[in-house]
Design a protein around this motif. Sequence first.
Motif, mmCIF file in Angstrom:
data_model
loop_
_atom_site.group_PDB
_atom_site.id
_atom_site.type_symbol
_atom_site.label_atom_id
_atom_site.label_comp_id
_atom_site.label_asym_id
_atom_site.label_seq_id
_atom_site.Cartn_x
_atom_site.Cartn_y
_atom_site.Cartn_z
ATOM 1 N N THR A 9 -4.851 1.717 1.013
ATOM 2 C CA THR A 9 -3.971 1.044 1.973
ATOM 3 C C THR A 9 -2.944 2.027 2.528
ATOM 4 O OG1 THR A 9 -4.248 -1.084 0.881
ATOM 5 C CG2 THR A 9 -2.325 -0.838 2.294
ATOM 6 N N CYS A 12 -4.645 4.511 4.894
ATOM 7 C CA CYS A 12 -4.943 3.896 6.194
ATOM 8 C C CYS A 12 -3.680 3.675 7.023
ATOM 9 C CB CYS A 12 -5.717 2.602 6.006
ATOM 10 S SG CYS A 12 -7.417 2.877 5.459
ATOM 11 N N LEU A 123 -1.879 -4.168 7.352
ATOM 12 C CA LEU A 123 -1.792 -3.494 6.060
ATOM 13 C C LEU A 123 -0.382 -3.572 5.472
ATOM 14 C CD1 LEU A 123 -4.157 -0.432 6.494
ATOM 15 C CD2 LEU A 123 -4.597 -2.611 5.352
ATOM 16 N N SER A 126 -0.133 -6.928 4.144
ATOM 17 C CA SER A 126 -0.886 -7.080 2.894
ATOM 18 C C SER A 126 -0.145 -6.489 1.702
ATOM 19 C CB SER A 126 -2.269 -6.440 3.022
ATOM 20 O OG SER A 126 -2.192 -5.035 2.925
ATOM 21 N N LYS A 137 -8.569 -7.147 4.467
ATOM 22 C CA LYS A 137 -8.029 -5.809 4.225
ATOM 23 C C LYS A 137 -9.115 -4.752 4.351
ATOM 24 C CE LYS A 137 -5.598 -7.389 0.488
ATOM 25 N NZ LYS A 137 -4.879 -7.271 -0.772
ATOM 26 N N THR A 140 -10.046 -4.263 8.006
ATOM 27 C CA THR A 140 -8.947 -3.553 8.667
ATOM 28 C C THR A 140 -9.005 -2.063 8.370
ATOM 29 O OG1 THR A 140 -7.606 -5.533 8.487
ATOM 30 C CG2 THR A 140 -6.448 -3.493 8.916
ATOM 31 N N LYS A 141 -9.232 -1.717 7.126
ATOM 32 C CA LYS A 141 -9.345 -0.299 6.744
ATOM 33 C C LYS A 141 -10.557 0.343 7.395
ATOM 34 C CE LYS A 141 -7.087 -1.100 2.331
ATOM 35 N NZ LYS A 141 -7.270 -1.218 0.883
#
Length: 154
Positions: A9, A12, A123, A126, A137, A140-141
Amino acid sequence: MKHLNKITTYICIAISLLILVDFIVSKQTITETIVSEKTKHQSYYNAGGNSHVSYSVITANESFNCSQSFFETLESQKLININKSLIFNRVNSYQNITTKQKETYSLRYTTGLFVPLAVLLLLILSLTKPNISDILKFVTKLAIVADLIYLLFF
């Protein structure tokens, strides 16, 4: 596993910030001579039979897509200002010297601004709200890594 998830996370988020800085900060503005202008009719082979026309400007060192309205202003002139990005050396914007019309192509907005901002927001959210879906997640990454690959290789 949660430790690895948190590390990816943060990585990213760093990639998103890097891409945003690249889009916002310009390295240089250069003036180039237009070598050629291309239009390409692209058809989709589906039931709808849709199609569209792409407009490209080619200089000695760059080749980039532009909108139809910008393309039509280039007919009588051969010099163009090109604004290059800081890190990935992409064409951020371009300007017709005679009409002073400046434009950034929509795909550059998508890859340089919208995708990184959306990834950054999701992110960071999150990290503050751990009950966000793991699939969201992951997607998204994946989106920011795909964006980075596009900026590096295409």
